[in-house]
Design a protein around this motif. Structure first.
Motif, PDB file in Angstrom:
ATOM      1  N   VAL A 108       0.426  -0.232  -8.571  1.00 48.35           N
ATOM      2  CA  VAL A 108      -0.457   0.451  -7.634  1.00 48.35           C
ATOM      3  C   VAL A 108       0.257   1.679  -7.105  1.00 48.35           C
ATOM      4  O   VAL A 108       1.362   1.598  -6.572  1.00 48.35           O
ATOM      5  N   GLY A 110      -0.161   4.744  -4.545  1.00 48.43           N
ATOM      6  CA  GLY A 110      -1.053   5.069  -3.427  1.00 48.43           C
ATOM      7  C   GLY A 110      -1.886   3.824  -3.156  1.00 48.43           C
ATOM      8  O   GLY A 110      -1.353   2.759  -2.918  1.00 48.43           O
ATOM      9  N   LYS A 111      -3.202   3.982  -3.249  1.00 48.76           N
ATOM     10  CA  LYS A 111      -4.043   2.816  -3.048  1.00 48.76           C
ATOM     11  C   LYS A 111      -4.617   2.299  -4.352  1.00 48.76           C
ATOM     12  O   LYS A 111      -5.029   1.147  -4.451  1.00 48.76           O
ATOM     13  N   ALA A 112      -4.675   3.175  -5.362  1.00 47.28           N
ATOM     14  CA  ALA A 112      -5.392   2.819  -6.582  1.00 47.28           C
ATOM     15  C   ALA A 112      -4.449   2.240  -7.632  1.00 47.28           C
ATOM     16  O   ALA A 112      -3.248   2.498  -7.634  1.00 47.28           O
ATOM     17  N   CYS A 114      -2.720   2.033 -11.108  1.00 48.81           N
ATOM     18  CA  CYS A 114      -2.426   3.042 -12.111  1.00 48.81           C
ATOM     19  C   CYS A 114      -1.685   2.449 -13.301  1.00 48.81           C
ATOM     20  O   CYS A 114      -1.059   3.150 -14.070  1.00 48.81           O
ATOM     21  N   TRP A 165      -2.850 -10.472  -7.275  1.00 47.28           N
ATOM     22  CA  TRP A 165      -4.176 -10.139  -6.753  1.00 47.28           C
ATOM     23  C   TRP A 165      -4.396 -10.648  -5.376  1.00 47.28           C
ATOM     24  O   TRP A 165      -5.041 -10.002  -4.571  1.00 47.28           O
ATOM     25  N   ALA A 168      -3.228  -8.312  -3.356  1.00 49.43           N
ATOM     26  CA  ALA A 168      -4.045  -7.105  -3.308  1.00 49.43           C
ATOM     27  C   ALA A 168      -5.317  -7.316  -2.499  1.00 49.43           C
ATOM     28  O   ALA A 168      -6.142  -6.433  -2.395  1.00 49.43           O
ATOM     29  N   GLU A 336     -13.618  -4.137  -4.897  1.00 50.36           N
ATOM     30  CA  GLU A 336     -13.745  -3.290  -3.722  1.00 50.36           C
ATOM     31  C   GLU A 336     -12.398  -3.067  -3.033  1.00 50.36           C
ATOM     32  O   GLU A 336     -12.136  -1.997  -2.509  1.00 50.36           O
ATOM     33  N   ALA A 337     -11.540  -4.095  -3.099  1.00 48.42           N
ATOM     34  CA  ALA A 337     -10.282  -4.008  -2.378  1.00 48.42           C
ATOM     35  C   ALA A 337      -9.234  -3.192  -3.138  1.00 48.42           C
ATOM     36  O   ALA A 337      -8.259  -2.733  -2.553  1.00 48.42           O
ATOM     37  N   VAL A 338      -9.409  -3.042  -4.448  1.00 48.00           N
ATOM     38  CA  VAL A 338      -8.371  -2.395  -5.260  1.00 48.00           C
ATOM     39  C   VAL A 338      -9.000  -1.324  -6.151  1.00 48.00           C
ATOM     40  O   VAL A 338      -9.480  -1.611  -7.239  1.00 48.00           O
ATOM     41  N   PRO A 339      -9.007  -0.075  -5.718  1.00 48.89           N
ATOM     42  CA  PRO A 339      -9.622   0.985  -6.531  1.00 48.89           C
ATOM     43  C   PRO A 339      -8.972   1.071  -7.906  1.00 48.89           C
ATOM     44  O   PRO A 339      -7.752   0.924  -8.030  1.00 48.89           O
TER      45      PRO A 339
END
Lengths: 603, 450
Positions: A108, A110-112, A114, A165, A168, A336-339
């Motif tokens: 992860v 940032g927030k998303a 990768c 998860w 997350a 929704e919680a993990v872009p």
């Protein structure tokens, strides 16, 4: 698959390359509700229907005597060939890299999301990650008292992922499913079983398929009453009833021990005896799913007439696994919680290959679209079963593995397998998953059907002698008052085959199109009413429930539903209506309370 | 009155229900008046309004002082607290019986409003009872009808309905239809697992449901007669004694009576209670050919009244028994033939269907009254009597019937839809589905405080 064909660069990470396309349960595709999903997947450009057509050994249209809305095409497939063809397809698709390994964590930035981390330390960078853990996440296999970690027979589970998860912010839940024993073909006394041949005129699922054929029959056996005694005696050795299994199993696909306990008055239970491959030895005992100890399984199977000499190739087992609790993904199946994280398949709490494929296709399309900066795809629940499936996963709380039924679709009459391409193929073309020329050929066919309907509605029949004799000869129906051909064909007692070859409005159509035309004629008045119903539902959906609304203050509600509403806090009446366990009565109480609340006109 | 509208559903409000207050007795002065409260803040209101009251002793009538906003006594009254859910609305409630002065009542209500209560809208107490599962919509209608009942039969049917006589027949039917739908769905979705529902079995089950719906629908004539009453129209040639009979049945001098023909020129109506059923008695102009424009219009109205009557009392006079009126378009069984002025009759008539009566000599009048009553009450006798549907029920049940009958002929997957809709019609009837329009329609006719 879809992602790569849309132009994205896709890496497929799997524990074992050779298990791609593996069918751990019954190697059959389709059925009622599920067949609808396969047809829609195919219309959007997915490959499941095509693979089933290519490897099918026994094709049957369930509910063939009913109208097209509830037809359930089903194919028994060759398990080995299905896996082979899927593997080859993945290997041969440009843009897909197959990687053997265990994904243990998300990267992860940032927030998303990768990328992912593999167990061997490799890191894969990605703009979007689609997770499909099937029954492997934190999986435990049960056979009798025997309990071992494993995702499928002979395969290890995937453990690392679960922890990352929960970290997350995803809530997990435990489900259970099971599978019956496999026995050796040579140990079955087929002469004592009821034979079930495939359809005389088998039809495939896919627009890619030109023809399919049946290679083998299936068979039906019945459990005798003594099976009840055998199971009851050994119930405390069942992990299901001894309390060893905590996961929630599917009610609609119960194990044999479940059936015996829940329906003690049923003296016999049906067992479908189905070959797993065209030429191999393995026979699947559909209906005898069980996690009883091995010796009990042998006793049960051998009690069935025709299976007295059964030789076991593999024992039945139950598997408990983690799923992501519903309502944590959006309509594009992104968490929704993990872009950047997309979820699909049994991980979302569904059961079955078809549900998994529908979710997988849509997650793949939307993940690829997000990376490529394209528009994704969404099927509304009024447009198709894929829409019903996703809507339910996104908004409803199901507490058992979710399986598709036609009764889940509010406007079932409009969502038959016959209209899947008319409804969804245009989206497949837009995404580049269906060639335009296929679409054009299909369009001509739809147009021909529509014209046939118009023509049959317009052709007047007056009860003069000539007409009466003609109609009587063609259909056996006596015309007594002025009507149209459509009026005659709407009758329940018409033999379609007899009319279809001779009637000018129908004869030029392919046989299955004739049936579709007649089926649609029969639905006409009802469809109009259903459309009105639809607009009522849309209105109801709009009614808002204020934030902070006190569900607990509504007396007369069952505790379960009250807690459910307090927990999930539906924002509209339609969301409330879709909660698991919601009844019209409970909904009326909520609506009534909303109504009384508003009367004072206070802020 | 606050207009109940759909906007109320979407108004943004906090937490749980508020506390409502209303006068339960009629407006104006009376010996006593009852004020009702319902809602979660009863205790807070009572602490200031009637501090001596102990809400911890529910269902106990306590004589306490009621204090105004300034802390001065408004009145002393008997207050009875109820604790949720054991109350009419299912919420905490308070019933205050005070002296029936409009000022006292208004002062008590105004004080409680200043303490956080809200004036209830018509029907809101009963609506809460429905929302809280204390009763269904059909029972709530029974409450309303009982409050409004004017005759014995109206009160009886309303009471039975309130106690669940009708709900008790609709609910099991709804459950049966729901069960049937489940079986149809299973036969479609689980055909591969050997779930079978034969066409014969389905038709049989549908037939039973249709029979039950029809039985309920048949009770509409009872409900209609009890609720709407009957129109009894007196028709006859001029000077046959119609107005005299009209007055005699009413037991008062309502119509002008004179020995000259053509005295009554318009249609006169008056209500009376016959055997517990409301009857509208109608006096009409004598029917004859006439040049007089006003009288001709009276004759036309008389004929129209006869056409719309539940019962026509067709008079002819004993002094000219051949002079009668031909009624076109009125069925024989809606006509009661009577020879009036029977005191003038020398020989009793031989025809069985003809009654005789004299308003002067009182002869036969009681028998005539009985005969009218018998005909008016006939629909009630023909039925078991404790169930009588109203128009709203009839509309929903007819819809259910229509869907069920349609499903008999439809392909099964279509029949499933029809059976669902039949079930929904019944759910709507019981108030189990919020179609807000239904609720509005039902509650709109409620009086305040109920």
């Amino acid at each position: 698959m879809a992602g790569a064909r849309m132009g994205a660069s896709v890496a497929v990470v799997t524990l074992h390359l050779e298990t791609i396309g593996q069918m751990p349960c019954n190697p059959s595709i389709g059925g009622i509700g599920k067949g609808h999903l396969v047809a829609e997947i195919d219309a959007l450009g997915g490959v499941q229907g095509w693979a089933a057509d290519r490897t099918g050994i026994h094709f049957r249209l369930l509910n063939a005597s009913r109208g097209p809305a509830v037809w359930g095409p089903r194919a028994q497939c060759d398990k080995d060939r299905y896996a082979t063809i899927m593997r080859r397809l993945l290997l041969g698709t440009r843009g897909i890299d197959l990687i053997e390994g265990e994904a243990t964590d998300l990267v992860v930035g940032g927030k998303a999301v990768c990328g992912v981390v593999l167990a061997d330390g490799r890191r894969l960078k990605a703009g979007a990650v689609v997770l499909t853990t099937g029954t492997f996440l934190g999986a435990v296999l049960h056979t009798g008292e025997d309990r071992r970690a494993g995702g499928r027979f002979g395969e290890r589970p995937s453990i690392g992922m679960g922890r990352s998860w929960v970290g997350a912010g995803l809530e997990l839940r435990r489900f259970k499913t099971g599978t019956p024993p496999r026995i050796h073909r040579d140990s079955v006394d087929f002469a004592r079983l009821e034979e079930q041949v495939g359809d005389e005129r088998p039809r495939g699922f896919s627009w890619r398929t030109t023809g399919v054929r049946n290679y083998t029959p299936c068979w039906v056996a019945r459990t005798p009453p003594q099976v009840q005694a055998i199971i009851e005696e050994n119930l405390e050795r069942s992990p299901l009833f001894a309390g060893q299994i905590e996961g929630v199993g599917p009610r609609y696909c119960p194990s044999i021990e479940d059936k015996i306990v829940r329906f003690p008055h049923h003296k016999e239970h049906t067992v479908f005896v189905e070959p797993e491959t065209r030429a191999g030895n393995s026979i699947y005992l559909n209906g005898l799913s069980t996690s009883l100890p091995e010796d009990v399984q042998v006793a049960v199977v051998r009690a069935v007439p025709g299976l007295e000499r059964a030789q076991f190739l593999r024992y039945g087992y139950a598997v408990e696994y983690d799923v992501v609790a519903p309502r944590q993904v959006g309509f594009d199946l992104a968490a929704e919680a993990v872009p950047g994280l997309y979820l699909a398949g049994q991980l979302l709490g569904t059961s079955g290959y078809e549900e998994a494929a529908g979710l997988g296709l849509m997650a793949g399309i939307n993940a690829a679209a997000s990376v490529l900066g394209k528009e994704g795809a969404r099927v509304d629940r009024t447009e198709g079963y894929i829409g019903v499936l996703i809507d339910d996963v996104v908004t409803r709380d199901h507490r058992e593995p979710y399986r598709m039924f036609t009764s889940r679709a509010e406007n079932r009459l409009m969502l038959g397998v016959d209209s899947a391409r008319e409804r969804l193929m245009v989206a497949g073309v837009r995404l580049g998953l269906v060639p335009e020329r296929v679409f054009h050929v299909e369009q001509c066919r739809w147009e021909a059907r529509r014209q046939a309907i118009t023509q049959l509605e317009a052709t007047q029949l007056n009860p003069n002698r000539e007409t009466v004799e003609m109609v009587l000869g063609m259909t056996g129906v006596e015309v007594r008052s002025p009507t149209t051909w459509a009026g005659i064909l709407r009758r329940q007692d018409i033999d379609i085959r007899r009319v279809g070859d001779t009637l000018s409005g129908l004869a030029h159509l392919a046989p299955e199109d004739r049936e579709v035309v007649i089926g649609r004629l029969k639905y006409r008045g009802y469809i109009e009413r259903q459309e009105r119903e639809q607009s009522r539902l849309v209105r109801l959906r709009g009614v808002k429930i204020p934030a902070g609304f006190g569900f607990r203050s509504i007396s007369g509600l069952s505790r379960e539903i009250m807690e459910e509403m307090e927990r999930t806090r539906p924002r509209t009446l339609s969301e409330a209506a879709q909660l698991a366990g919601m009844t019209p009565a409970a909904l009326a109480l909520v609506a009534g309370r909303l109504a009384t609340r508003g009367q004072g006109g206070k802020p | 009155m606050v207009k109940a509208s759909s906007s109320r559903l979407s108004s943004v409000l906090s937490g749980c229900a508020d506390t409502i207050v209303a006068q339960a007795t009629a407006n104006g002065s009376g010996a006593l008046a009852i004020i009702r409260f319902s809602g979660p803040e009863i205790q807070a209101v009572a602490e200031r309004l009637c501090p001596r009251l102990s809400v911890a002793r529910p269902r106990e009538a306590q004589l306490v002082a009621l204090l105004g906003r300034d802390g001065r006594e408004i009145d002393r009254g008997v207050c009875t607290p109820y604790a949720a859910p054991r109350s009419f609305t299912g919420e905490d409630m308070l019933e205050a019986v005070v002296h029936g002065s409009p000022w006292v009542v208004e002062e008590v209500i105004a004080t409680s409003v200043s303490l956080g209560a809200r004036r209830a809208v018509p029907g809101e107490f009963t609506q809460r009872a429905v929302a809280n599962g204390k009763m269904d919509l059909v029972q709530a209608e029974g409450v309303n009808e009982l409050v409004r009942a004017e005759t014995r039969w109206q009160a009886r049917l309303a009471r039975e309905q309130m106690h669940g006589s009708l709900s008790g027949r609709i609910s099991p039917l709804r459950e049966k239809i729901t069960g049937l739908r489940a079986r149809i769905e299973a036969s479609l979705d689980f055909v591969d697992q050997g779930v079978v529902l034969s066409d014969e079995e389905l038709r049989g089950a549908l037939g039973e449901c249709i029979g039950a719906v029809r039985g309920l629908l048949a009770s509409f004539v009872v409900g209609e007669r009890v609720r709407e009453g009957a129109r009894v129209v007196i028709v006859g040639p001029p000077n046959s004694g119609k107005s005299t009979l009209f007055n005699a049945l009413l037991a008062r001098e309502r119509a002008i009576v004179a020995p000259c023909p053509g005295t009554t020129r318009d249609v006169l109506e008056a209500g009376l209670d016959m055997g517990g059923v409301p009857v509208v008695l109608v006096d009409t102009a004598g029917v004859r050919s006439t040049e007089d424009i006003v009288e001709a219009e009276g004759v036309r109205r008389a004929e129209a009244a006869a056409a719309g009557a539940d019962l026509v009392v067709l008079l002819r006079s004993a002094d000219s028994p051949r002079e009668t009126v031909e009624l076109w378009g009125v069925e024989k069984d809606r006509i009661l033939e009577v020879i009036s002025k029977s005191d003038l009759l020398e020989v009793a008539p031989t025809g069985e269907d003809v009654m005789t009566a004299s308003c002067v000599a009182e002869g036969g009048l009681a028998e005539l009254r009985e005969a009218i009553e018998r005909i008016v009450l006939a629909p009630l006798q023909a039925h078991d009597g404790n169930v009588a549907i109203n128009r709203r029920h009839k509309e929903a049940l007819s819809r259910a019937q229509e869907h069920l009958e349609r499903s008999l002929l439809a392909p099964r997957e279509v029949a499933a839809e029809d059976v669902r809709e039949a079930g929904e019609a019944l759910e709507e009837l019981l108030g189990l589905i919020d179609t807000e329009a239904v609720l509005d329609a039902v509650f709109a006719s409620f009086c305040l405080g109920k």
